[in-house]
Motif scaffolding. Structure first.
Motif, PDB file in Angstrom:
ATOM      1  N   UNK A  51     -77.279 -14.842  46.629  1.00 50.04           N
ATOM      2  CA  UNK A  51     -78.133 -13.652  46.588  1.00 50.04           C
ATOM      3  C   UNK A  51     -79.013 -13.749  45.348  1.00 50.04           C
ATOM      4  N   UNK A  52     -80.084 -14.551  45.409  1.00 54.69           N
ATOM      5  CA  UNK A  52     -80.825 -14.917  44.196  1.00 54.69           C
ATOM      6  C   UNK A  52     -81.325 -13.725  43.393  1.00 54.69           C
ATOM      7  N   UNK A  53     -81.162 -13.858  42.077  1.00 55.54           N
ATOM      8  CA  UNK A  53     -81.795 -12.923  41.146  1.00 55.54           C
ATOM      9  C   UNK A  53     -83.109 -13.560  40.702  1.00 55.54           C
ATOM     10  N   UNK A  54     -84.193 -12.811  40.856  1.00 53.32           N
ATOM     11  CA  UNK A  54     -85.534 -13.348  40.603  1.00 53.32           C
ATOM     12  C   UNK A  54     -86.252 -12.433  39.615  1.00 53.32           C
ATOM     13  N   UNK A  55     -86.851 -13.044  38.593  1.00 54.69           N
ATOM     14  CA  UNK A  55     -87.538 -12.281  37.548  1.00 54.69           C
ATOM     15  C   UNK A  55     -88.911 -12.885  37.270  1.00 54.69           C
ATOM     16  N   UNK A  56     -89.859 -12.028  36.894  1.00 56.23           N
ATOM     17  CA  UNK A  56     -91.075 -12.490  36.234  1.00 56.23           C
ATOM     18  C   UNK A  56     -91.002 -12.026  34.785  1.00 56.23           C
ATOM     19  N   UNK A  57     -91.660 -12.755  33.888  1.00 54.09           N
ATOM     20  CA  UNK A  57     -91.501 -12.451  32.467  1.00 54.09           C
ATOM     21  C   UNK A  57     -92.746 -12.806  31.669  1.00 54.09           C
ATOM     22  N   UNK A  58     -92.879 -12.145  30.528  1.00 51.58           N
ATOM     23  CA  UNK A  58     -93.910 -12.524  29.555  1.00 51.58           C
ATOM     24  C   UNK A  58     -93.350 -13.493  28.518  1.00 51.58           C
ATOM     25  N   UNK A  59     -92.030 -13.768  28.604  1.00 44.42           N
ATOM     26  CA  UNK A  59     -91.350 -14.528  27.544  1.00 44.42           C
ATOM     27  C   UNK A  59     -91.090 -15.973  27.941  1.00 44.42           C
ATOM     28  N   UNK A  60     -91.433 -16.875  27.044  1.00 45.95           N
ATOM     29  CA  UNK A  60     -90.977 -18.257  27.148  1.00 45.95           C
ATOM     30  C   UNK A  60     -89.623 -18.390  26.465  1.00 45.95           C
ATOM     31  N   UNK A  61     -88.985 -19.542  26.640  1.00 51.80           N
ATOM     32  CA  UNK A  61     -87.713 -19.797  25.961  1.00 51.80           C
ATOM     33  C   UNK A  61     -88.017 -20.438  24.602  1.00 51.80           C
ATOM     34  N   UNK A  62     -88.632 -19.639  23.736  1.00 53.73           N
ATOM     35  CA  UNK A  62     -88.919 -20.028  22.364  1.00 53.73           C
ATOM     36  C   UNK A  62     -88.279 -18.988  21.458  1.00 53.73           C
ATOM     37  N   UNK A  63     -87.924 -19.401  20.249  1.00 56.42           N
ATOM     38  CA  UNK A  63     -87.292 -18.472  19.321  1.00 56.42           C
ATOM     39  C   UNK A  63     -88.102 -17.214  19.121  1.00 56.42           C
ATOM     40  N   UNK A  64     -89.415 -17.353  19.011  1.00 59.32           N
ATOM     41  CA  UNK A  64     -90.255 -16.191  18.723  1.00 59.32           C
ATOM     42  C   UNK A  64     -90.237 -15.197  19.886  1.00 59.32           C
ATOM     43  N   UNK A  65     -90.217 -15.696  21.134  1.00 61.28           N
ATOM     44  CA  UNK A  65     -90.217 -14.806  22.292  1.00 61.28           C
ATOM     45  C   UNK A  65     -88.878 -14.117  22.481  1.00 61.28           C
ATOM     46  N   UNK A  66     -87.818 -14.811  22.126  1.00 62.00           N
ATOM     47  CA  UNK A  66     -86.478 -14.269  22.323  1.00 62.00           C
ATOM     48  C   UNK A  66     -86.069 -13.304  21.216  1.00 62.00           C
ATOM     49  N   UNK A  67     -86.513 -13.582  19.984  1.00 61.80           N
ATOM     50  CA  UNK A  67     -85.975 -12.848  18.823  1.00 61.80           C
ATOM     51  C   UNK A  67     -87.006 -12.084  17.999  1.00 61.80           C
ATOM     52  N   UNK A  68     -88.282 -12.422  18.117  1.00 61.19           N
ATOM     53  CA  UNK A  68     -89.268 -11.859  17.189  1.00 61.19           C
ATOM     54  C   UNK A  68     -90.479 -11.226  17.869  1.00 61.19           C
ATOM     55  N   UNK A  69     -90.382 -10.979  19.163  1.00 61.31           N
ATOM     56  CA  UNK A  69     -91.476 -10.329  19.871  1.00 61.31           C
ATOM     57  C   UNK A  69     -90.922  -9.283  20.825  1.00 61.31           C
ATOM     58  N   UNK A  70     -91.772  -8.354  21.197  1.00 53.73           N
ATOM     59  CA  UNK A  70     -91.425  -7.427  22.271  1.00 53.73           C
ATOM     60  C   UNK A  70     -91.905  -8.059  23.574  1.00 53.73           C
ATOM     61  N   UNK A  71     -90.956  -8.380  24.441  1.00 48.86           N
ATOM     62  CA  UNK A  71     -91.239  -9.022  25.732  1.00 48.86           C
ATOM     63  C   UNK A  71     -90.519  -8.263  26.839  1.00 48.86           C
ATOM     64  N   UNK A  72     -91.060  -8.345  28.041  1.00 47.32           N
ATOM     65  CA  UNK A  72     -90.414  -7.727  29.196  1.00 47.32           C
ATOM     66  C   UNK A  72     -90.167  -8.779  30.268  1.00 47.32           C
ATOM     67  N   UNK A  73     -88.930  -8.862  30.698  1.00 51.16           N
ATOM     68  CA  UNK A  73     -88.554  -9.647  31.871  1.00 51.16           C
ATOM     69  C   UNK A  73     -88.170  -8.650  32.956  1.00 51.16           C
ATOM     70  N   UNK A  74     -88.860  -8.736  34.104  1.00 54.00           N
ATOM     71  CA  UNK A  74     -88.725  -7.695  35.129  1.00 54.00           C
ATOM     72  C   UNK A  74     -88.109  -8.266  36.408  1.00 54.00           C
ATOM     73  N   UNK A  75     -87.061  -7.616  36.932  1.00 53.28           N
ATOM     74  CA  UNK A  75     -86.480  -8.077  38.195  1.00 53.28           C
ATOM     75  C   UNK A  75     -87.397  -7.741  39.363  1.00 53.28           C
ATOM     76  N   UNK A  76     -87.380  -8.581  40.385  1.00 50.23           N
ATOM     77  CA  UNK A  76     -88.132  -8.317  41.609  1.00 50.23           C
ATOM     78  C   UNK A  76     -87.140  -7.873  42.671  1.00 50.23           C
TER      79      UNK A  76
END
Length: 703
Positions: free
Chosen positions: A614-639
Motif C-alpha cells: 500500500x505505497x506511501x507517496x509524497x511530494x516534497x520541497x526537501x532534498x536529502x541534504x543537511x540544510x534541507x533536513x535540519x536548517x530550513x523550513x520544508x514541507x513533504x506532503x502525502x498524496x
C-alpha cells in the motif's frame, strides 16, 4: 556487477565528495552540449548552462572551502575524508579539464554551424561591407555603454565586478610618445552587460553572420584608443569570481530589507576565489594583473579560451532556424480541470496535480487571480522563494489586497542570487499593504505553499497549493515540478500551522499528515526507511523509490545503506549531487541510481515507500541534504488521492525506464549513459505524451 569492499572501509570510500559529485553533474550538462542528437543551437545553450553553473559553484562552494583553509581547518570530517586544501586542488584540476573539453565541444559546434551557413566571425574576418555596420553599431550602442579604465598609471587597482568580463588591453608605446612614463600601458574594458553578447550582422545571400561583442570591441580598439601613440595593441579576456556569501549587518536600527540589500551590494567586492584568463595572454600582462589584484596561490587560476562568460550562450540568438532548436511543445491542460469557470469549485470536489512544464502553469496564476476577485475569499497566505522578473504571482497578491483580502507573504530575502529581485518585490508588495514575514531566525524558508481561506455556508473552508518548485512562471517553462491543488481540510489545517510557526516560531507544532523540516523530516524519513527494512524481514512487499535533486547527507545515506544491507531494493533518480555510492557489495548492492539530464531541468522531489503493498507517496520541497533536513523550513506532503498516487508511480517508472538521457551513477563516476536492449525511452518526451494521451482519453470518454 557490484564492486566488493571490506566492511571496515573508511569514510573516504563510503561517500563521494559533494563538490566533486556536483562537478560530475555539470559534466553531464556538458555531455548535452557534446550530444550530436541535440539540436545545434540548443547545444550552444548547454555550453551556457555549463558555464553559468560553474560560476555559481565557485561563488558558493569553492568560496566556502577557501574560508575553511584560511581559518586553518582541515574539514575532513564533513568533506567525506578529504581536506579542504586537497579538495581545492582537485577541483581546480577537474575544472581545467572540463574547460578544455568545453572549448573542444565549442569548436565542433562552430564547425557544424558553418555547415548550416551560420558563421561566427572574429575581428580579423570582418569584410568591408560588415565594417561599416560594425563601426556604426559601436558608435551608437557600444561606446556609450562601455567603461574603460587606464590602469597603467593608477596607484590603486580598481575593484573588478564579480563575474563581469573584461578585456585586458596592453599597448606598446612608441618612443616619441611622452604621455606615459613606461614603455607599456594597460587598460581594462568592461564588456557591457546591457548589450546582447552576440551581434547579428546583415545577411549575405544565404549566409548568416554573428560577431561576439568582445570581438566587435577588438575591431574598434583603434577608434577607442586613437588619442594614444602606440605601435601595437592587444586585448585578452579576463574574469574574476568573488565569494557570494552574504555578510549581514547586525545594526538593529536597520530593517531586514535594508540589511539584505546592503549585503547584496557588498557581494560585488567579496574576496576573489577564481581568476579565469585567456591562456594566450602575454606572461608580462598576466603577472602585472595578478600582482595588482593581489591574487595569490590560494585562489583558483583557470587558463581558458579567448572568450569568458560563456553563460551568455544561454541566450544565443535563434537565427530564424527552428530546425536547429528543440521542437516547441505547448503545455497541455490537466485532464478534467478547465481554466474556464471556478477552479476552487473543482478543487472542492477532488485533488488535482499539475506537472510543469508538461502541463500549463496557468492553473497556479488562475488559482491566485480567482482568489483575488472572489468576494468570499478572506485571506491568502503564500511562501515565496524565487519570483519571475515579471511576476504575475506578485501582481495577483497585490490585486487581492486592493480587493480587501488579508494577504500574508513569507518571502525569503536570502534566496541565493535572487535577493535583488525578491527585495524589489518585497518593497513593492509592502507598499501596497501586503503583510510580509521575513522567515525564521537561523532558518531559510524553502517550502512552496499557498493557503486560501474562503467563507462557505458561514464557515471557513481552506484551499491549498503545495509544490516541489517555486511559484515562478519563467522557470515553470524549463523546470519539471509538481504542484498539488487540494481542499483536504486536514492537510490545509496543517499548512496553516506552518504559517503560524512563521509568526510565532518559539512554538513547535505537531503534524499528523505533513512532514515538516527542521523538526520532523529527518526522523520521519528514518522511520519510513526502517519500516521497509521490517517489511523485508517479514517477507512483505518492500522497496524505496526516490527522486531528488541532491543526496549528500551522510546520516541519511547510512540509513539507505542499512536498508540495502537488509535486502531492500532502492531505486534513486538523482539529478545533481549524489554522495551515495551505489552497487558496492556489502554496503549498497541493492541500490541503483541514475541521473537524467535533458531538455528540461529535473527538479521535483518524490518519495515512494512500498509499505507492504500500500505505497506511501509524497511530494516534497526537501532534498536529502543537511540544510534541507535540519536548517530550513520544508514541507513533504502525502498524496492521498488514489489517481494522483498512481500517476506519480507511473511517472517514476517512465523516468526509471529512460535509456536515452539517463546516466548510471557508479563508483567509477564516469557518467556512462544507460544502455540496454529495451525500446528506447526518452523520459521527458514520454511524460509529455503520457499527459497528452490522458487528456485525449478524457475527451473521448466525455464525448
Amino acid at each position: 556487477m557490484t564492486e566488493k569492499i571490506e566492511p571496515e572501509s573508511n569514510t573516504k570510500n563510503q561517500y563521494q565528495n559533494r563538490e566533486l559529485s556536483w562537478l560530475q553533474f555539470n559534466a553531464r550538462v556538458l555531455q548535452e552540449a557534446a550530444d550530436e542528437s541535440v539540436p545545434l543551437i540548443e547545444r550552444l545553450r548547454f555550453i551556457g548552462i555549463f558555464s553559468n553553473n560553474l560560476d555559481e559553484f565557485f561563488k558558493v562552494r569553492y568560496a566556502t572551502l577557501k574560508r575553511i583553509v584560511e581559518a586553518g581547518k582541515g574539514g575532513r570530517s564533513f568533506l567525506g575524508g578529504i581536506s579542504a586544501k586537497e579538495l581545492m586542488e582537485e577541483i581546480t584540476k577537474t575544472v581545467i579539464d572540463q574547460q578544455k573539453n568545453s572549448l573542444r565541444i565549442l569548436r565542433q559546434i562552430n564547425h557544424k554551424l558553418k555547415e548550416e551557413n551560420i558563421f561566427i566571425i572574429d575581428e580579423t574576418q570582418v569584410t568591408e561591407s560588415q565594417s561599416e555596420f560594425i563601426s556604426d553599431y559601436f558608435i551608437r550602442k557600444v561606446s556609450p555603454a562601455m567603461v574603460t579604465i587606464m590602469i597603467g598609471e593608477l596607484e590603486a587597482f580598481p575593484s573588478l565586478k564579480d563575474s563581469a568580463a573584461y578585456l585586458a588591453v596592453k599597448m606598446v608605446m612608441k618612443k616619441e610618445d611622452e604621455t606615459f612614463i613606461t614603455k607599456y600601458n594597460y587598460a581594462l574594458i568592461e564588456i557591457p552587460r546591457s548589450i546582447e553578447r552576440f551581434v547579428v550582422l546583415p545577411k549575405e545571400g544565404d549566409k548568416q553572420f554573428i560577431i561576439i561583442l568582445d570581438d566587435l570591441i577588438r575591431y574598434c580598439l583603434d577608434n577607442l584608443f586613437s588619442i594614444f601613440n602606440y605601435k601595437s595593441i592587444t586585448a585578452h579576456m579576463i574574469k574574476i569570481t568573488r565569494d557570494a556569501e552574504l555578510d549581514i549587518d547586525s545594526d538593529l536600527s536597520k530593517s531586514f530589507i535594508d540589511k539584505i540589500s546592503k549585503s547584496v551590494k557588498n557581494r560585488s567586492v567579496g574576496d576573489p576565489v577564481r581568476f579565469v584568463y585567456d591562456k594566450k595572454i602575454e606572461d608580462s600582462t598576466l603577472k602585472f594583473l595578478l600582482h595588482k589584484m593581489g591574487i595569490d596561490k590560494t585562489d583558483s587560476l583557470i587558463p581558458g579560451g579567448r572568450y569568458h562568460n560563456r553563460r551568455d550562450y544561454m541566450s544565443f540568438p535563434s537565427m530564424g532556424r527552428p530546425d536547429l532548436q528543440y521542437e516547441p511543445k505547448n503545455p497541455v491542460p490537466i485532464a478534467g480541470l478547465s481554466l474556464k469557470g471556478s477552479l476552487l469549485d473543482k478543487i472542492a470536489e477532488k485533488d488535482y496535480l499539475l506537472h510543469a512544464p508538461y502541463q500549463t502553469f496557468s492553473y497556479v496564476i488562475k488559482f491566485l487571480r480567482e482568489a483575488a476577485l472572489d468576494p468570499n475569499v478572506k485571506t491568502i497566505k503564500i511562501t515565496i522563494y524565487r519570483l519571475a522578473q515579471v511576476s504575475h504571482i506578485a501582481s495577483s497578491l497585490i490585486n487581492a489586497v486592493k480587493n480587501g483580502k488579508q494577504v500574508t507573504v513569507q518571502i525569503e530575502l536570502q534566496a541565493r542570487f535572487d535577493e535583488e529581485a525578491n527585495i524589489f518585490y518585497a518593497e513593492q508588495m509592502q507598499s501596497e499593504g501586503v503583510q510580509l514575514i521575513f522567515g525564521v531566525s537561523g532558518l531559510k524558508v524553502h517550502c512552496k505553499t499557498c493557503l486560501i481561506e474562503r467563507l462557505e455556508n458561514k464557515k471557513i473552508k481552506r484551499y491549498a497549493l503545495v509544490s516541489t518548485g517555486n511559484f515562478n512562471e519563467s522557470t515553470a517553462r524549463i523546470y519539471t515540478d509538481y504542484t498539488l491543488f487540494t481542499s483536504n481540510q486536514k492537510i490545509c489545517k496543517e499548512i496553516n500551522k506552518v504559517f503560524d510557526f512563521f509568526e510565532v516560531n518559539y512554538k513547535v507544532k505537531k503534524y499528523e499528515h505533513l512532514i515538516v523540516s527542521p523538526h520532523y523530516t529527518r526522523n520521519a524519513i528514518y522511520h519510513l526507511i526502517h519500516n521497509e527494512i521490517e517489511n523485508k524481514k517479514r517477507g512483505l512487499p518492500n522497496g524505496i523509490k526516490l527522486k531528488l535533486n541532491s543526496l549528500s547527507d551522510f546520516k541519511m545515506i547510512d540509513k539507505l545503506y542499512e536498508a540495502s544491507r537488509a535486502g531492500v531494493s532502492i531505486k534513486l533518480i538523482v539529478r545533481g549531487i549524489c554522495c551515495l555510492i551505489p552497487g558496492v557489495k556489502g554496503m549498497s548492492e541493492n541500490i541503483e541510481a541514475i541521473s537524467i539530464v535533458g531538455k528540461f531541468l529535473e527538479h521535483p522531489r518524490l518519495f515512494i515507500f512500498e509499505n507492504a503493498g500500500d505505497p506511501k507517496v509524497y511530494i516534497s520541497s526537501a532534498d536529502f541534504m543537511g540544510r534541507n533536513l535540519d536548517n530550513r523550513v520544508e514541507i513533504t506532503c502525502p498524496l492521498y488521492d488514489a489517481d494522483i498516487r498512481q500517476q506519480i508511480l507511473e511517472m517514476f517508472e517512465i523516468g526509471w525506464s529512460d535509456n536515452v538521457k539517463a546516466r548510471v551513477i557508479t563508483s567509477a563516476h564516469d557518467n556512462a549513459y544507460r544502455s540496454n536492449d529495451k525500446i528506447k525511452v526518452r523520459s521527458q518526451l514520454a511524460m509529455y505524451d503520457y499527459y497528452l494521451n490522458k487528456l485525449q482519453s478524457k475527451e473521448l470518454v466525455e464525448n
